[in-house]
Design an enzyme around this catalytic site. Structure first.
Site, PDB file in Angstrom:
ATOM      1  N   PHE B 199       6.046  25.540  50.371  1.00  0.00           N
ATOM      2  CA  PHE B 199       6.087  24.137  50.814  1.00  0.00           C
ATOM      3  C   PHE B 199       5.032  23.357  50.047  1.00  0.00           C
ATOM      4  O   PHE B 199       3.848  23.695  50.089  1.00  0.00           O
ATOM      5  CB  PHE B 199       5.824  24.015  52.322  1.00  0.00           C
ATOM      6  CG  PHE B 199       5.905  22.591  52.798  1.00  0.00           C
ATOM      7  CD1 PHE B 199       7.120  22.053  53.223  1.00  0.00           C
ATOM      8  CD2 PHE B 199       4.791  21.766  52.796  1.00  0.00           C
ATOM      9  CE1 PHE B 199       7.214  20.730  53.637  1.00  0.00           C
ATOM     10  CE2 PHE B 199       4.876  20.430  53.212  1.00  0.00           C
ATOM     11  CZ  PHE B 199       6.083  19.907  53.626  1.00  0.00           C
ATOM     12  N   ASP B 306      -2.096  25.341  45.491  1.00  0.00           N
ATOM     13  CA  ASP B 306      -1.912  24.348  46.559  1.00  0.00           C
ATOM     14  C   ASP B 306      -2.689  24.829  47.787  1.00  0.00           C
ATOM     15  O   ASP B 306      -2.247  25.705  48.524  1.00  0.00           O
ATOM     16  CB  ASP B 306      -0.418  24.208  46.858  1.00  0.00           C
ATOM     17  CG  ASP B 306      -0.130  23.233  47.993  1.00  0.00           C
ATOM     18  OD1 ASP B 306      -1.051  22.917  48.772  1.00  0.00           O
ATOM     19  OD2 ASP B 306       1.029  22.792  48.105  1.00  0.00           O
ATOM     20  N   LYS B 337      -5.319  17.749  54.583  1.00  0.00           N
ATOM     21  CA  LYS B 337      -5.478  18.289  55.941  1.00  0.00           C
ATOM     22  C   LYS B 337      -6.936  18.366  56.419  1.00  0.00           C
ATOM     23  O   LYS B 337      -7.544  17.322  56.652  1.00  0.00           O
ATOM     24  CB  LYS B 337      -4.788  19.658  56.026  1.00  0.00           C
ATOM     25  CG  LYS B 337      -3.246  19.528  56.009  1.00  0.00           C
ATOM     26  CD  LYS B 337      -2.614  20.835  56.370  1.00  0.00           C
ATOM     27  CE  LYS B 337      -1.103  20.819  56.329  1.00  0.00           C
ATOM     28  NZ  LYS B 337      -0.505  20.488  57.611  1.00  0.00           N
ATOM     29  N   THR B 361      -3.259   2.011  44.493  1.00  0.00           N
ATOM     30  CA  THR B 361      -4.092   0.907  44.971  1.00  0.00           C
ATOM     31  C   THR B 361      -5.340   1.429  45.680  1.00  0.00           C
ATOM     32  O   THR B 361      -6.460   1.093  45.320  1.00  0.00           O
ATOM     33  CB  THR B 361      -3.298   0.007  45.932  1.00  0.00           C
ATOM     34  OG1 THR B 361      -2.233  -0.580  45.202  1.00  0.00           O
ATOM     35  CG2 THR B 361      -4.177  -1.098  46.507  1.00  0.00           C
TER      36      THR B 361
END
Lengths: 481, 481
Positions: B199, B306, B337, B361
């Protein structure tokens, strides 16, 4: 446990300072030595080439920023159009001081989609639902930035499009299995139609719809999605009197229509900004957008309005697309920037039949939602949409006057509210102009190839406009001699 | 301007309450009537089918959450693994009270890439740089969520890969022009290699690498990227003694090697989680990851780890990949997280030659960076990595014992630190088990097809483990009879 004297002292300092009336004051080159020193320190860990200068956020007040070197600039760019009430607005400080909900969100971030705080439904109703675009009051999905807002809107459009093509409600086993291999039919050949010079974000999906600058796109895999021309109009817009503009808009609408019926990758949605901002502040008439919405209906594709930059009041209406007076609301409207939180509104019919398909861990930040609430309350209580209309007219007339006096330097003045822009002759002159104006005490932004854009806070007043026009005038005189 | 009595009162209430020792106490079904009422209210504007129950964040303390109905649960899931210090940790509250920088970020969000606050370089150095994975101390890019962190890491890999293939530094005119049309050579045919059951996020780019659940992927266009098998091992892992596991890992490594040399869409990067979390908490040996890193080097593809879910201490080391003892560091490590802020670390060689190519931004939120600083300081001062190792061993031995007593219900206990999991017989039994355990006062998560996952806060103590094991024991007895 110590008391919170320090926090209170800071709060009071900020709140009192907000009554100080700052004026432009430039004491060093910009960036000055302190900004350069900070850049050099930052460069040991992070990209710094995009940094204009560092800001002292505690000293900045209202429409005026104070940079690291003590220079005071009228800020007409406002953190890339994302600062609706300027710096240290007393109402926001007071709201934060009054919020009994604040601290729990300050010391922990909830996973809003799984365990929302008990206050969440009420906070959402008082914020995002209270300013929902007409017809889109029943679905709002929050996330972490503008690019994710658009990606999620695309996903909602794809789900909706595929659901219409499927006889049953649930995807077939073949679809589920092929999707795990990134293959058709589970991973369908579907596209998003966007416009030349549009900007919709930087992740690979939204970037496939972005068409503003080649350096944003080069080297990255992209989906084979279609692009339509966006009207290249003569400014200032004259409405029905300008037959050339009408013809140009019709040419673009015809191209959209052709793409919708012939593009080899079927279109699930059209996405468009009310003013193509990053791509050069390009406008079109309300009629153009109404026709576009009709084309979407006729071809059964979703119509997404990207209000990431135009939303939250700067054009004089809360959502810029209100000015189009659509007979059928858009299917989705995306937002971020001035709202402090990002996400998309949708028609109820765009809720997916299955859950957990548009989802993430945080799905926004309730702390920024409280920030958003304070902003929306202040826009109401201070009647800022009215002010933007009024100040915007004054600002635009000042720009038109300078454009008449300096036609070689201020071209094609355009925009609505205080969301205004003009063109320079080329990108070098534009970049030079922005630097020169900064030395006269005003910070503005650039976009497109040769455009200067104004993105002041909604609290801009006539006095500030006069400061701006005076600095612009001095800059124009300096570069004209 | 009123004073900040209300804010101070809230702060003090939260701080005092944190000394109360909560214990599980279940007084209603979960979700209870109040949670259901709030869901029904929320459903008028937002998707609610993913909501388990609502939380009273002010009343929750330490490892114990208090839900909307007054139920007190030991929280072993912690906002989808994103709550490192539990609820209302006094050190975080004190840090927020002591922060003189706090308020300016609370009332305005800076555009960090253009006008960073003067404090930014120091804040970054004291936070993200202080815990940078070895070899990746010189580049960190921040953004708004885990999926954007991975998308940006992919972009950095594509830029790096294309730069190596190009004779000059700048892209050619043909590349720039074709990129604006989403066509080759400007939009190259390049891929990211990921693993079955992985994932990596939900935007269209990261979703093309995600392979955990078909319903996450179906209906969305996807890139033709390759997927390799991830080892299906026998648990608990026995290291070199288990020849079958070694053989299985070799089979997967061979598949990776084949893909790297033969896949029609050339691979720019491999991305892998240290423990495939969402996909079912699948582990592999350090040797497997070392070999994977070597394959990436040999084939000149970037190696991205990851650590969105595994990072920030829960496996007993700050970054889970530290346990692999790689001879060459990863090219990039992504995070989100528990860190409260998201982004990626990279080797210096992965800084693009041109600026503004990986940009947004906001590029994160300095308020959450102060939150991150308070967390990192507390992890240090309370020696929480040590505690996780110690508590994790106690927790795992308790699970192993229950697995021996209830082998039909607790299978394949695995994981590191307190980042632990086990399998049920199927998804129905797993879902039933999670609901039943909640009624005994413990909140855990599910993942993969039939897995239960534990994601407690780093502050979990032996007492809490005993509470957990007791509740698990009671649940197992109840479902076994």
């Amino acid at each position: 446990m110590k008391n919170c004297a320090k926090l209170c002292r800071t709060l009071s300092t900020l709140a009192n300072a907000s009554y100080i009336n700052l004026k432009p004051s430039v004491v060093t080159d910009i960036p000055g030595p302190r900004s350069k020193e900070l850049s050099s320190k930052l460069d040991s860990i992070q990209e710094t080439r995009t940094v204009s200068f560092f800001i002292d956020f505690e000293k900045s007040q209202g429409n005026y920023l104070v940079d690291a070197d003590g220079n005071v600039l009228l800020d007409m760019f406002c953190q890339i159009a994302s600062l609706p009430l300027g710096y240290n607005h007393p109402a926001i400080i007071q709201a934060m001081k009054d919020s009994s909900q604040l601290l729990s969100f300050l010391v922990q971030r909830p996973a809003l989609g799984v365990n929302p705080p008990v206050q969440w439904p009420q906070v959402l109703q008082e914020t995002l639902q209270s300013v929902a675009p007409r017809g889109l009051e029943e679905v709002v999905t929050t996330c972490g930035c503008g690019t994710s807002a658009n990606e999620n809107a695309f996903k909602a459009a794809f789900i909706w499009k595929r659901a219409k093509q499927r006889p049953g409600v649930e995807p077939t086993t073949e679809e589920l299995e092929s999707a795990m291999q990134n293959r058709s039919p589970g991973s369908p050949s579907l596209s998003i139609l966007s416009f030349e010079n549009s900007f919709h974000g930087r992740t690979l999906g939204s970037l496939s719809a972005t068409r503003s600058k080649a350096l944003y796109k080069v080297d990255f895999p992209a989906f084979e999605w279609p692009v339509a021309p966006f009207p290249k109009l003569r400014y200032p817009l004259q409405g029905k009197q300008d037959l050339n503009n009408i013809k140009e808009e019709d040419r673009c609408l015809k191209s959209v229509s052709n793409i919708l019926s012939t593009h080899p990758v079927p279109v699930a949605a059209i996405i468009v900004e009310p003013i193509l901002s990053e791509g050069g502040d390009l406008s079109a008439s309300p009629r153009f957008f109404r026709e576009l919405r009709e084309l979407a209906l006729l071809n059964e594709v979703a119509f997404i309005v990207d209000e990431v930059q135009t939303g939250c009041g700067a054009t004089g209406t809360f959502w810029a697309h209100e000015a189009w007076e659509l007979s059928t609301p858009p299917d989705m409207v995306t937002f971020s920037k001035k709202m402090q939180v990002s996400g998309y509104y949708a028609r109820k019919g765009l809720r997916p039949a299955q859950c957990s398909r548009i989802f993430g861990t945080w799905m926004g930040d309730p702390l920024r939602m409280l920030h958003c609430k304070a902003i929306l309350d202040t826009i109401n209580s201070e009647k800022l949409l009215e002010r933007v209309k009024h100040t915007g007219e004054y600002l635009k007339s000042g720009l038109m006057e300078l454009s008449n006096r300096f036609p070689e330097h201020i071209k094609n003045v355009r925009g609505r509210g205080t969301f205004l822009a003009w063109d320079c002759n080329n990108s070098e002159e534009r970049d030079h102009f922005i630097s020169a104006l900064r030395q006269y005490g005003v910070n503005i932004g650039g976009c497109g190839k040769n455009t200067c854009r104004l993105r002041p806070a909604l609290i801009l007043e006539s006095d500030d406009v006069e400061v701006f026009i005076e600095a612009l005038n001095r800059t124009l005189k300096a570069i004209s001699t």
